[in-house]
Design an enzyme around this catalytic site. Structure first.
Site, PDB file in Angstrom:
ATOM      1  NE  ARG A  56      -2.530   1.088   3.533  1.00  0.00           N
ATOM      2  CZ  ARG A  56      -3.244   0.876   4.647  1.00  0.00           C
ATOM      3  NH1 ARG A  56      -4.518   0.529   4.570  1.00  0.00           N
ATOM      4  NH2 ARG A  56      -2.683   0.997   5.830  1.00  0.00           N
ATOM      5  CE  LYS A 155      -2.075   4.563   6.908  1.00  0.00           C
ATOM      6  NZ  LYS A 155      -3.055   5.311   7.674  1.00  0.00           N
ATOM      7  CD  GLU A 188     -11.761   6.390   5.695  1.00  0.00           C
ATOM      8  OE1 GLU A 188     -11.208   5.330   6.043  1.00  0.00           O
ATOM      9  OE2 GLU A 188     -11.233   7.195   4.912  1.00  0.00           O
TER      10      GLU A 188
END
Ligand code: PXG
Length: 302
Positions: A56, A155, A188
Site C-alpha cells: 500500500r 495514505k 469511514e
C-alpha cells in the site's frame, strides 16, 4: 506518546538516537504535507501484514509520483531491523516517506531525495475501557476528501481532512466521528473503517464511497466469511448505522472497537454485540499467530 527507553529511529538508511532524528525545515513533507506513510503493528514478535502495508505504501507513493529509492524487499528488511534495534515484540511502527528537501514552492521535482523514516514505538488510540464498554460517535460536518481531490486511498502526510473531523469529535466530547462523502453516504471514521452487523450480514462501505482500503478491514472481512457471515461492501447511510444490530470500527491503531451510540441513537443493545466480540477475539488470535518474524526462529527480543 512514547515511554521507556530512548528509541532508535531509522532515518535515511541509518539508525539514529531519537534526539538526533531530525528532518530539514525544507523537507516538503513538512512544508506541504507532501509524502506518504503507513501505520503497522507488531504482535508477539511478528509484524502483522507487513507485505500488505508495504504494497500500500508503494501504491500511495506511485499515486503521488514519488519514487521510493528502495525496493519493496529492502523496505521490509529495514523495518524489521528497526524493530530489532528497539527490541520490539508488540507495538506500533510508523513508516514515513517524505518528498525530501527542495526549494520553497510547491514543485515536488525540486526535491531530489525522498526522506525515509521508521519509528518503532507504541500507540494507544482510545482508552482501554472503551474496548469493553463501546464508544460513542457523532457525525462530522467535515466531509471526507472527494476522491478526485485527494483520493482517500492515498495514505498521504496530508491528514488535515481527518484532523478537522477529529477536532469536531473531541469538541463534541467523543473520540470518533462518522465521516460522510460528498453524496452524503457513510465513508469511514478519522483513522478507521466502519462496519455494521445486521443479523448474519456484515456490511462496510465500498472503497469508492471514500474509505481507505484498510488492512484490518480486509482481514476482518476474511475472518467474518470464515465464521459463516454474509459479507458485502455496500453503500451505507446514517439510517443503516442507526438501525444496525452492531457497529464497529477497524484499524491498525484502533484494532476492533464497538460503537454503541451514534448521534444519540443507541445501537442494538447499547453494549458491544456478540458478533463484534467474536470477530475481535478471532482477530487477536489471528494477529498473534501470523506475520513476518522480527527475530530468527521466533526467538526472543535481544
Ligand atoms: N481509514 C483511514 C483514514 C486511516 O488512516 C484506516 C482507515 C484503517 O486502515 P488499516 O490499514 O490501519 O486497517 C486508517 C489507518 C494514527 C494511525 O496514527 C492511523 C491509522 C493507522 C495507524 C495509526 O492515528 N490509520
Amino acid at each position: 506518546m512514547k515511554g521507556g527507553a530512548a528509541l532508535k529511529i531509522y532515518l535515511d538508511g541509518k539508525l539514529v538516537p531519537e534526539k538526533k532524528a531530525m528532518v530539514s525545515v525544507f523537507d516538503h513533507g513538512l512544508l506541504y504535507g507532501d509524502g506518504v506513510f503507513e501505520g503497522i503493528r507488531a504482535y508477539n514478535g511478528r509484524v502483522f501484514k507487513l507485505e500488505e502495508h508495504i504494497d500500500r505504501l508503494f501504491r500511495s507513493a506511485k499515486a503521488i509520483d514519488l519514487e521510493i529509492p528502495m525496493t519493496h524487499a529492502a523496505m521490509c528488511s529495514a523495518l524489521l531491523a528497526t524493530c530489532r534495534a528497539n527490541r520490539m515484540r508488540d507495538g506500533y511502527i510508523r513508516l514515513v516517506v517524505t518528498r525530501g528537501v527542495g526549494n520553497l514552492g510547491l514543485n515536488p521535482y525540486t526535491c531530489k531525495k525522498p526522506g525515509i523514516i521508521i519509528i518503532a514505538s507504541k500507540i494507544q488510540l482510545y482508552p482501554k475501557e472503551l474496548y469493553e464498554r463501546g464508544m460513542r460517535m457523532v457525525t462530522s460536518g467535515t466531509l471526507r476528501n472527494h476522491t478526485e481531490a485527494l483520493s482517500p486511498n492515498i495514505k498521504s502526510l496530508n491528514y488535515l481532512n481527518n484532523i478537522l473531523a477529529k477536532i469536531e469529535a473531541i469538541n463534541a466530547g467523543v473520540y470518533e466521528v462518522v465521516m460522510l462523502n460528498q453524496q452524503g453516504f457513510v465513508a469511514e471514521a478519522t483513522g478507521d473503517n466502519i462496519f455494521i452487523v445486521t443479523g448474519n450480514r456484515l456490511r462496510t462501505p465500498p472503497i469508492s464511497a471514500g474509505a481507505l482500503e484498510g488492512v484490518t478491514r480486509n482481514t476482518v472481512m476474511c475472518l467474518a466469511r470464515e465464521i459463516g457471515m454474509d459479507v458485502a461492501e455496500e453503500v451505507l447511510t446514517r439510517y443503516d448505522l442507526y438501525t444496525a444490530d452492531e457497529v464497529f470500527l477497524t484499524g491498525t491503531a484502533a484494532e476492533i472497537i464497538s460503537v454503541v451510540d451514534i448521534d444519540r441513537r443507541v445501537i442494538g443493545s447499547g453494549k458491544p454485540g456478540p458478533r463484534s466480540r467474536a470477530l475481535g477475539a478471532r482477530f487477536h488470535e489471528y494477529a498473534g499467530s501470523t506475520g513476518a518474524p522480527i527475530y530468527a526462529r521466533g526467538g526472543k527480543a535481544g
